[in-house]
Write a protein that holds these residues in place. Sequence first.
Motif, short mmCIF file in Angstrom:
data_model
loop_
_atom_site.label_atom_id
_atom_site.label_comp_id
_atom_site.label_asym_id
_atom_site.label_seq_id
_atom_site.Cartn_x
_atom_site.Cartn_y
_atom_site.Cartn_z
N CYS A 122 0.73 -1.26 -0.30
CA CYS A 122 0.00 -0.22 -0.03
C CYS A 122 1.07 1.29 0.45
O CYS A 122 2.00 0.95 0.47
CB CYS A 122 -1.03 0.23 1.48
N ILE A 123 0.70 2.32 -0.94
CA ILE A 123 1.28 3.40 -0.81
C ILE A 123 0.76 4.74 -0.46
O ILE A 123 -1.13 4.67 -0.66
CB ILE A 123 1.79 3.88 -2.21
N VAL A 124 1.08 5.86 0.51
CA VAL A 124 0.20 6.92 1.12
C VAL A 124 1.21 8.10 1.02
O VAL A 124 2.10 7.78 1.09
CB VAL A 124 -0.22 6.38 2.41
N PHE A 187 -3.11 6.42 -1.83
CA PHE A 187 -4.28 7.10 -2.19
C PHE A 187 -2.97 7.84 -1.59
O PHE A 187 -2.34 8.37 -0.90
CB PHE A 187 -4.26 6.51 0.07
N CYS A 188 -4.17 9.26 -1.36
CA CYS A 188 -3.90 10.46 -1.50
C CYS A 188 -5.36 11.48 -0.94
O CYS A 188 -5.34 12.10 -1.48
CB CYS A 188 -3.54 10.81 -3.01
N PRO A 189 -4.41 11.89 0.70
CA PRO A 189 -5.82 12.23 1.16
C PRO A 189 -5.78 13.54 1.13
O PRO A 189 -6.79 14.51 1.90
CB PRO A 189 -5.05 11.54 2.66
N LEU A 215 -14.02 10.13 1.98
CA LEU A 215 -14.54 9.24 2.94
C LEU A 215 -14.41 8.27 2.46
O LEU A 215 -13.44 6.84 3.03
CB LEU A 215 -15.70 9.50 3.88
N TYR A 216 -14.89 7.41 0.93
CA TYR A 216 -14.37 6.30 0.91
C TYR A 216 -12.95 5.84 0.79
O TYR A 216 -12.63 4.55 1.07
CB TYR A 216 -14.55 6.20 -0.72
N ASP A 217 -12.22 6.17 -0.14
CA ASP A 217 -10.41 5.82 0.04
C ASP A 217 -10.18 5.74 1.58
O ASP A 217 -8.88 5.14 2.16
CB ASP A 217 -9.30 6.98 -0.65
N LEU A 218 -11.02 6.78 2.63
CA LEU A 218 -10.38 6.64 3.48
C LEU A 218 -10.37 5.80 4.50
O LEU A 218 -10.12 4.94 5.69
CB LEU A 218 -10.53 7.78 5.24
#
Length: 324
Positions: A122-124, A187-189, A215-218
């Motif tokens: 996973c990448i953030v 993921f890119c918050p 929110l769906y990504d979170l």
Amino acid sequence: MGENVPEIVQEAVLKRTATTSLLKEIVHGYNWDNGLDFNKLLDSYKYSGFQSTNFGLAVEEINKMIVCRNQPLIKDNYQDDGDQSNKINNNCTIFLGYTSNIVSSGLRETIKFLVKNKMIDCIVTTAGGIEEDFIKCFAPTFLGDFNLEERERDCMDAQSNDTTFREKINNEDSVYYWAAKNRIPVFCPALTDGSLGDMMFFHSFKNPGLILDILYDLRRLNLMAIRSANTGMIIIGGGLIKHHICNANLMRNGADYAVYINTSSEFDGSDSGARPDEAVSWGKIKADAKPVKIYAEATLVFPLIVAQTFAKFYFQDGASGESN
């Protein structure tokens, strides 16, 4: 030590060590009489003190992640609700976080190596961590100088960014080409916090109606941590990427392994500078874990860390180090 030494001095300065239980490792450096051996040189860091010792401990911590990840995934040890977007494939889910400057630098190739060979799960990253990769697909980034005049710096930026927008990136030099190919979620918050946000702002006038469901990504990020059998965190830099990875692991009562690499200090109360013990107090890292923070600039140390961890497993296994 002599009868003439005042008693108060003997008590304050010449007192014998009461316990030696903490004295386990002798400080020593590399023995240059044995010739040049880069592997043994890097191994010696653990016993050299200061940030060299933290480097050695971080190597050990990441190698623990890899060993755990390569063990068979026991179905009873994780939650699987059939949602393919959150499917857990390995016994230890490794979260990799990095800020935009990492992609702007030559570390992009190191990250691509990890993603291309499915060594992380996973990448953030930040908006810049995404757009800088795309920019490099169209034109190279040139070495600059912090002492350049602003006008010269703008000229270099223009050389790097003078590109025509395309709808798809199909470039094997891209980190995200391989992330898409290997189904590694990114993921890119704060996707709006960069030139991507500017483009979306302009797009909102040309074609109104675009909606981003953050929110769906979170939810996906947090559920990925919750459903994992074990988790490891490798976080290069600080800010929101560090907080989001740590907070996702809070939802499962803490990560099993953690390595921070940044230059931030904790005295100002920022999350960027918060040490691993702060994360333990919040339940973001398990209480019995052995997390490590290296106070160092990442371009100096991260390639060496990868060389002593992921690359060793990969090349020793005949270019088949991943467990997927």
